[in-house]
Design a protein around this motif. Structure first.
Motif, PDB file in Angstrom:
ATOM      1  N   GLU A 251      89.108 -26.651  76.249  1.00  0.00           N
ATOM      2  CA  GLU A 251      88.919 -25.720  77.901  1.00  0.00           C
ATOM      3  C   GLU A 251      89.970 -27.602  78.444  1.00  0.00           C
ATOM      4  N   TYR A 252      89.342 -28.954  78.273  1.00  0.00           N
ATOM      5  CA  TYR A 252      90.449 -29.711  78.425  1.00  0.00           C
ATOM      6  C   TYR A 252      91.764 -29.975  78.291  1.00  0.00           C
ATOM      7  N   ILE A 253      92.289 -29.134  77.501  1.00  0.00           N
ATOM      8  CA  ILE A 253      93.436 -28.758  77.415  1.00  0.00           C
ATOM      9  C   ILE A 253      94.254 -27.333  78.651  1.00  0.00           C
ATOM     10  N   ARG A 254      93.588 -26.308  78.544  1.00  0.00           N
ATOM     11  CA  ARG A 254      93.979 -25.995  80.182  1.00  0.00           C
ATOM     12  C   ARG A 254      93.416 -26.015  81.286  1.00  0.00           C
ATOM     13  N   ARG A 255      92.174 -27.073  81.695  1.00  0.00           N
ATOM     14  CA  ARG A 255      92.348 -27.435  82.758  1.00  0.00           C
ATOM     15  C   ARG A 255      93.508 -28.939  82.647  1.00  0.00           C
ATOM     16  N   LEU A 256      94.325 -29.701  81.860  1.00  0.00           N
ATOM     17  CA  LEU A 256      94.863 -30.371  82.057  1.00  0.00           C
ATOM     18  C   LEU A 256      96.462 -29.603  82.217  1.00  0.00           C
ATOM     19  N   TYR A 257      96.986 -28.444  81.961  1.00  0.00           N
ATOM     20  CA  TYR A 257      97.868 -28.140  82.749  1.00  0.00           C
ATOM     21  C   TYR A 257      97.816 -27.068  83.270  1.00  0.00           C
ATOM     22  N   ALA A 258      96.690 -27.145  83.926  1.00  0.00           N
ATOM     23  CA  ALA A 258      96.273 -25.824  85.700  1.00  0.00           C
ATOM     24  C   ALA A 258      96.590 -27.351  85.944  1.00  0.00           C
ATOM     25  N   GLU A 259      95.629 -28.041  86.281  1.00  0.00           N
ATOM     26  CA  GLU A 259      95.655 -29.382  87.218  1.00  0.00           C
ATOM     27  C   GLU A 259      97.164 -30.027  87.291  1.00  0.00           C
ATOM     28  N   ARG A 260      97.601 -30.460  86.235  1.00  0.00           N
ATOM     29  CA  ARG A 260      99.276 -30.738  86.722  1.00  0.00           C
ATOM     30  C   ARG A 260     100.272 -30.005  85.534  1.00  0.00           C
ATOM     31  N   GLU A 261     101.442 -30.441  86.078  1.00  0.00           N
ATOM     32  CA  GLU A 261     102.733 -29.920  85.658  1.00  0.00           C
ATOM     33  C   GLU A 261     103.342 -30.976  83.955  1.00  0.00           C
ATOM     34  N   ILE A 262     102.388 -30.252  83.088  1.00  0.00           N
ATOM     35  CA  ILE A 262     103.210 -31.536  82.397  1.00  0.00           C
ATOM     36  C   ILE A 262     103.622 -30.699  81.416  1.00  0.00           C
ATOM     37  N   ALA A 263     104.772 -30.974  80.666  1.00  0.00           N
ATOM     38  CA  ALA A 263     104.879 -30.025  79.598  1.00  0.00           C
ATOM     39  C   ALA A 263     104.655 -30.031  78.362  1.00  0.00           C
ATOM     40  N   PRO A 264     104.403 -29.375  77.308  1.00  0.00           N
ATOM     41  CA  PRO A 264     103.695 -29.246  76.122  1.00  0.00           C
ATOM     42  C   PRO A 264     104.222 -30.119  75.040  1.00  0.00           C
ATOM     43  N   GLU A 265     105.568 -30.499  74.950  1.00  0.00           N
ATOM     44  CA  GLU A 265     105.106 -31.803  74.189  1.00  0.00           C
ATOM     45  C   GLU A 265     105.275 -33.255  74.649  1.00  0.00           C
ATOM     46  N   CYS A 266     105.153 -32.665  75.737  1.00  0.00           N
ATOM     47  CA  CYS A 266     104.054 -34.613  76.013  1.00  0.00           C
ATOM     48  C   CYS A 266     102.845 -34.690  75.588  1.00  0.00           C
ATOM     49  N   VAL A 267     102.008 -33.739  75.077  1.00  0.00           N
ATOM     50  CA  VAL A 267     100.939 -33.919  75.124  1.00  0.00           C
ATOM     51  C   VAL A 267     100.704 -33.436  73.327  1.00  0.00           C
ATOM     52  N   ARG A 268      99.685 -34.635  72.679  1.00  0.00           N
ATOM     53  CA  ARG A 268      99.452 -35.061  71.486  1.00  0.00           C
ATOM     54  C   ARG A 268      97.598 -34.432  71.290  1.00  0.00           C
ATOM     55  N   ILE A 269      97.352 -33.365  70.206  1.00  0.00           N
ATOM     56  CA  ILE A 269      96.509 -33.214  69.841  1.00  0.00           C
ATOM     57  C   ILE A 269      95.889 -33.823  68.262  1.00  0.00           C
ATOM     58  N   ASP A 270      94.842 -34.879  68.413  1.00  0.00           N
ATOM     59  CA  ASP A 270      95.047 -35.835  66.806  1.00  0.00           C
ATOM     60  C   ASP A 270      93.150 -34.675  66.654  1.00  0.00           C
ATOM     61  N   GLN A 271      93.354 -34.617  65.178  1.00  0.00           N
ATOM     62  CA  GLN A 271      92.352 -34.207  64.004  1.00  0.00           C
ATOM     63  C   GLN A 271      92.210 -35.460  63.162  1.00  0.00           C
ATOM     64  N   PHE A 272      90.716 -36.027  63.739  1.00  0.00           N
ATOM     65  CA  PHE A 272      89.999 -36.532  62.980  1.00  0.00           C
ATOM     66  C   PHE A 272      88.837 -36.165  61.471  1.00  0.00           C
ATOM     67  N   CYS A 273      90.100 -36.027  60.528  1.00  0.00           N
ATOM     68  CA  CYS A 273      88.963 -35.039  59.842  1.00  0.00           C
ATOM     69  C   CYS A 273      87.799 -35.806  59.200  1.00  0.00           C
ATOM     70  N   GLY A 274      86.447 -34.780  59.911  1.00  0.00           N
ATOM     71  CA  GLY A 274      84.845 -34.986  59.371  1.00  0.00           C
ATOM     72  C   GLY A 274      85.113 -35.473  57.640  1.00  0.00           C
ATOM     73  N   ARG A 275      83.982 -35.750  56.967  1.00  0.00           N
ATOM     74  CA  ARG A 275      83.472 -35.952  55.608  1.00  0.00           C
ATOM     75  C   ARG A 275      81.859 -35.379  55.974  1.00  0.00           C
TER      76      ARG A 275
END
Length: 81
Positions: A39-63
């Motif tokens: 949902e944050y990513i959707r709002r980010l793209y809607a509110e700002r004009e950002i190229a997708p390659e300028c956004v990075r999503i990191d997933q820190f794996c849980g244990r």
């Protein structure tokens, strides 16, 4: 695996772009809930004009003791920081 070569080329292009422009990744949002991150990513793209390659999503794996967490970062060129 289907699409593996396409993902590899995409990562290589992003890496070349990142090395061509000096800058850093600035964290914007962090959560442990996948739906909140989407949902944050959707709002980010809607509110700002950002190229997708300028956004990075990191997933820190849980244990067992640490849950999985997600962090959204944006690339900031050195000249505009």
């Amino acid at each position: 695996m289907p699409g593996q070569q396409k993902r590899k080329r995409s990562r290589e292009r992003a890496h070349r772009r990142a090395t061509a422009v000096p800058g850093h990744w600035e964290p914007l949002f962090s959560t442990q809930v996948h739906a909140e991150m989407k949902e944050y990513i959707r709002r980010l793209y809607a509110e700002r004009e950002i190229a997708p390659e300028c956004v990075r999503i990191d997933q820190f794996c849980g244990r067992n003791t640490h849950p999985t967490s997600y962090r959204v970062s944006i690339f900031v060129p050195d000249g505009s920081a």
